[in-house]
Motif scaffolding. Structure first.
Motif, PDB file in Angstrom:
ATOM      1  N   ILE A  11       0.833  -1.215   0.000  1.00  0.00           N
ATOM      2  CA  ILE A  11       0.000   0.000   0.000  1.00  0.00           C
ATOM      3  C   ILE A  11       0.863   1.260   0.000  1.00  0.00           C
ATOM      4  O   ILE A  11       2.040   1.249   0.367  1.00  0.00           O
ATOM      5  CB  ILE A  11      -0.962   0.021   1.209  1.00  0.00           C
ATOM      6  N   GLU A  36      -1.693  -9.303   0.604  1.00  0.00           N
ATOM      7  CA  GLU A  36      -2.428  -8.065   0.353  1.00  0.00           C
ATOM      8  C   GLU A  36      -3.087  -7.613   1.660  1.00  0.00           C
ATOM      9  O   GLU A  36      -3.735  -8.401   2.355  1.00  0.00           O
ATOM     10  CB  GLU A  36      -3.513  -8.272  -0.702  1.00  0.00           C
ATOM     11  N   LEU A  37      -2.921  -6.341   2.020  1.00  0.00           N
ATOM     12  CA  LEU A  37      -3.410  -5.884   3.315  1.00  0.00           C
ATOM     13  C   LEU A  37      -4.924  -6.012   3.451  1.00  0.00           C
ATOM     14  O   LEU A  37      -5.434  -6.343   4.524  1.00  0.00           O
ATOM     15  CB  LEU A  37      -2.961  -4.440   3.565  1.00  0.00           C
ATOM     16  N   GLU A  38      -5.647  -5.726   2.377  1.00  0.00           N
ATOM     17  CA  GLU A  38      -7.106  -5.854   2.450  1.00  0.00           C
ATOM     18  C   GLU A  38      -7.507  -7.289   2.762  1.00  0.00           C
ATOM     19  O   GLU A  38      -8.473  -7.537   3.500  1.00  0.00           O
ATOM     20  CB  GLU A  38      -7.753  -5.413   1.131  1.00  0.00           C
ATOM     21  N   TYR A  39      -6.760  -8.244   2.234  1.00  0.00           N
ATOM     22  CA  TYR A  39      -7.049  -9.651   2.498  1.00  0.00           C
ATOM     23  C   TYR A  39      -6.621 -10.027   3.920  1.00  0.00           C
ATOM     24  O   TYR A  39      -7.322 -10.764   4.628  1.00  0.00           O
ATOM     25  CB  TYR A  39      -6.332 -10.519   1.467  1.00  0.00           C
ATOM     26  N   ILE A  58      -6.527  -8.089   6.578  1.00  0.00           N
ATOM     27  CA  ILE A  58      -7.487  -7.556   7.552  1.00  0.00           C
ATOM     28  C   ILE A  58      -8.783  -8.341   7.514  1.00  0.00           C
ATOM     29  O   ILE A  58      -9.443  -8.560   8.536  1.00  0.00           O
ATOM     30  CB  ILE A  58      -7.730  -6.042   7.315  1.00  0.00           C
ATOM     31  N   GLU A  59      -9.171  -8.814   6.339  1.00  0.00           N
ATOM     32  CA  GLU A  59     -10.394  -9.617   6.216  1.00  0.00           C
ATOM     33  C   GLU A  59     -10.293 -10.904   7.029  1.00  0.00           C
ATOM     34  O   GLU A  59     -11.214 -11.270   7.767  1.00  0.00           O
ATOM     35  CB  GLU A  59     -10.638  -9.948   4.736  1.00  0.00           C
ATOM     36  N   GLN A 107       2.695  -1.068   6.814  1.00  0.00           N
ATOM     37  CA  GLN A 107       1.772  -2.189   6.835  1.00  0.00           C
ATOM     38  C   GLN A 107       1.141  -2.357   8.212  1.00  0.00           C
ATOM     39  O   GLN A 107      -0.069  -2.586   8.336  1.00  0.00           O
ATOM     40  CB  GLN A 107       2.498  -3.473   6.420  1.00  0.00           C
ATOM     41  N   TRP A 111      -1.296   0.520   8.882  1.00  0.00           N
ATOM     42  CA  TRP A 111      -2.530   0.347   8.103  1.00  0.00           C
ATOM     43  C   TRP A 111      -3.438  -0.673   8.787  1.00  0.00           C
ATOM     44  O   TRP A 111      -4.651  -0.462   8.889  1.00  0.00           O
ATOM     45  CB  TRP A 111      -2.182  -0.102   6.694  1.00  0.00           C
ATOM     46  N   ASN A 120      -7.271  -0.172  10.481  1.00  0.00           N
ATOM     47  CA  ASN A 120      -8.388  -0.761   9.735  1.00  0.00           C
ATOM     48  C   ASN A 120      -9.054  -1.966  10.388  1.00  0.00           C
ATOM     49  O   ASN A 120      -9.990  -2.532   9.818  1.00  0.00           O
ATOM     50  CB  ASN A 120      -7.917  -1.127   8.326  1.00  0.00           C
ATOM     51  N   LYS A 145     -11.739  -3.693  12.574  1.00  0.00           N
ATOM     52  CA  LYS A 145     -13.102  -3.229  12.878  1.00  0.00           C
ATOM     53  C   LYS A 145     -13.171  -2.626  14.282  1.00  0.00           C
ATOM     54  O   LYS A 145     -13.906  -1.674  14.518  1.00  0.00           O
ATOM     55  CB  LYS A 145     -14.094  -4.394  12.771  1.00  0.00           C
TER      56      LYS A 145
END
Length: 556
Positions: free
Chosen positions: A13, A180-183, A185-186, A222, A225, A229, A231
């Motif tokens: 990112i 991948e950071l979005e993955y 965090i998911e 990282q 981030w 992020n 929740k």
């Protein structure tokens, strides 16, 4: 030519509004030692159970409150080790042991069997989430990888529900730096949801730099981030587990702490797979050097080294930060001189704040000795040699004499390399204190003949051996040195002038010694040199210093 086009950077990112660069480390993190698991698995000869017990006791003594003790479901020796810790009551009430397991039903079951009768434990589950691992190792989709984490969490939660003690969950998206950071965090939020984590029931989310892939600032981005992020950040203890593939494990950990990490997993002296884990001791000593309590009992680094090297069977490198044999030494003459002056100023100022050039930390705070601060070789200067003579032996060599003696030591070091403090002192004795040719002092008597304010108020009667013949000489002067010089001159034995003289006490108490230094010149040859005398009587010390100088001036 290196084929650098074979490699490329993992794209992560762009965190343009990062805030970690403006932060400061002001308190110790939660420390977790992984020496007994991550460190042990990297050894050519892994520790025996008895060695693990000894190492565990060292970690307890150092103040670790969280210790990863092994992978009990994967190895019988690690299972037996954990059972010995429990059965022999080695685990203090304020220490939480951590165990690692893959998210498989039979492994989780055996893990909980190994934890029987433990009051509190961290169960650490993990699965690799990186792009590369998903592709070449598991050949799984993102959903399939996520399901491993979720199902593993469910199983741990199920076993924890019937466990008599307290279970904390730790989850690691292994190879986080290549995910991948979005993955990432998911998956982490999914684990937190399944566990029903909240502020009172937190989960450790460990973000490992399993393989270093970029510069420390990227890892910090990282981590920041992720912290932003989640929740619900309050239900998470953010942990980091840096390795050292790029040689920046300590920097990764320190910048990650600035970025929001609450906890650091690592090993003593950085032992671990490939180039190692992050070195917890270096981070802790770095904090200490900034006036921050590291909350570890690390004031005796020599004891730590002794147990570590015996159990791990890997020597601590001589240049290892803080712990290496050579880290508090100085070979450069200018460095030696600066250290010498800095320590003197520090003592004179009576200031509690340590400020000494080239020494970011006081070696004595780590249980190290000052004697090793200065090492003498052909690159050493007069300041370093003066420091050795002062600190080790109490001789405060006059500044004008230091070059003369330094030349002596340099000749020795050019022939043999490093010269120890003992060898420096032996050379000093040989060059100045033990000279008896052509002059040797047998006895002397000094008397005060003051009368009517006469300037020449001191008389000396001296017995000396000159060229094998004993002689009685007498002289009068305005002090013992002048009177002795007069006696020698009247006897036609010498023709010299005295340029300078200094003296000081070598020690205190009933057996106190004095040191005297005289700088003399032969009038016929213009040769100049120093002489040194030591005696419990300062007058005798001054006369001995003259004998020393004369022997250096007149010995053929």
């Amino acid at each position: 030519m290196l084929n650098y086009t074979k490699y490329k950077r993992f794209e992560t990112i762009k965190l343009n509004d990062r805030i970690w660069p403006d932060k400061e480390i002001n308190k110790a993190p939660i420390w977790c030692s992984v020496d007994l698991r991550d460190g042990n698995q990297a050894l050519i000869n892994p520790m025996t159970v008895d060695e693990k017990i000894e190492f565990f006791k060292l970690l307890i003594k150092l103040g670790f409150k969280e210790i990863e003790v092994g992978f009990p479901s994967a190895s019988q020796i690690e299972y037996d080790f954990l059972r010995r810790l429990v059965d022999e009551n080695h685990i203090p009430d304020d220490v939480t042991v951590q165990v690692l397991t893959q998210a498989r039903p039979h492994l989780i079951k055996k893990t909980f069997e190994a934890l029987k009768d433990i009051k509190k434990a961290i169960v650490h589950i993990y699965n690799s989430t990186s792009v590369l691992q998903r592709d070449v190792v598991f050949n799984m989709s993102k959903e399939e990888i996520k399901k491993i984490a979720v199902e593993g969490t469910k199983l741990v939660k199920e076993y924890a529900g019937s466990f008599e003690g307290e279970i904390l969950l730790e989850y690691s998206p292994e190879s986080f730096t290549g995910t991948e950071l979005e993955y990432a965090i998911e998956i982490c939020d999914a684990v937190l949801d399944i566990w029903e984590a909240n502020k009172e029931n937190k989960v450790i989310i460990n973000l490992p730099s399993t393989v270093q892939m970029d510069t420390p600032n990227v890892y910090a981005d990282q981590v920041e981030w992720m912290c932003r992020n989640f929740k619900d950040r309050e239900r998470v203890i953010v942990s980091v587990h840096p390795h050292n593939d790029r040689g920046t494990g300590v920097s990764d950990a320190e910048l990650a702490m600035l970025a929001g990490a609450d906890r650091v997993e690592g090993t003593l002296f950085g032992n671990g797979e490939r180039t190692g884990n992050v070195d917890i001791l270096t981070i802790a000593y770095n904090m200490f050097s900034h006036g921050i309590n590291p909350e570890l009992n690390i004031e005796n680094v020599n004891e730590i080294i002794e147990v570590y090297e015996r159990c791990v069977k890997i020597p601590v490198h001589v240049r290892h930060p803080y712990a290496g044999n050579l880290v508090f030494t100085a070979f450069s003459g200018s460095h030696q001189d600066a250290i010498n002056k800095g320590i003197k100023k520090y003592k004179e100022r009576h200031n509690n704040i340590w400020q000494v050039p080239y020494l970011p930390i006081d070696p004595s705070d780590l249980g190290r000795e000052y004697e090793a601060l200065v090492r003498i070789n052909s690159q050493s200067g007069k300041g370093g040699i003066a420091f050795v003579m002062d600190h080790c032996y109490g001789f405060k060599i006059p500044k004008t004499m230091r070059k003369e003696f330094a030349d002596v030591i340099q000749k020795i070091s050019e022939g043999k390399g490093e010269v120890s403090p003992t060898e420096v002192k032996a050379a000093f004795d040989k060059e100045y204190l033990n000279l008896e040719i052509p002059f040797k002092l047998v006895k002397c008597r000094v008397s005060d003949i003051s009368d009517n304010g006469c300037e020449e108020d001191t008389k000396v009667n001296v017995s000396i051996i000159h060229d094998g013949q004993e002689r009685e000489i007498e002289g009068i002067g305005n002090g013992p040195i002048d009177a002795f010089k007069s006696a020698l001159s009247r006897s036609s034995l010498i023709n010299v002038k005295i340029i300078d003289y200094t003296e000081h006490a070598l020690s205190t108490g009933s057996e106190a010694q004095a040191a005297a230094y005289v700088y003399m010149e032969r009038n016929d040859t213009m040769k100049k040199t120093f002489g040194v005398g030591v005696d419990s009587n300062i007058t005798r010390a001054s006369i001995k210093s003259m004998i020393s100088a004369l022997n250096r001036l007149y010995h053929q």
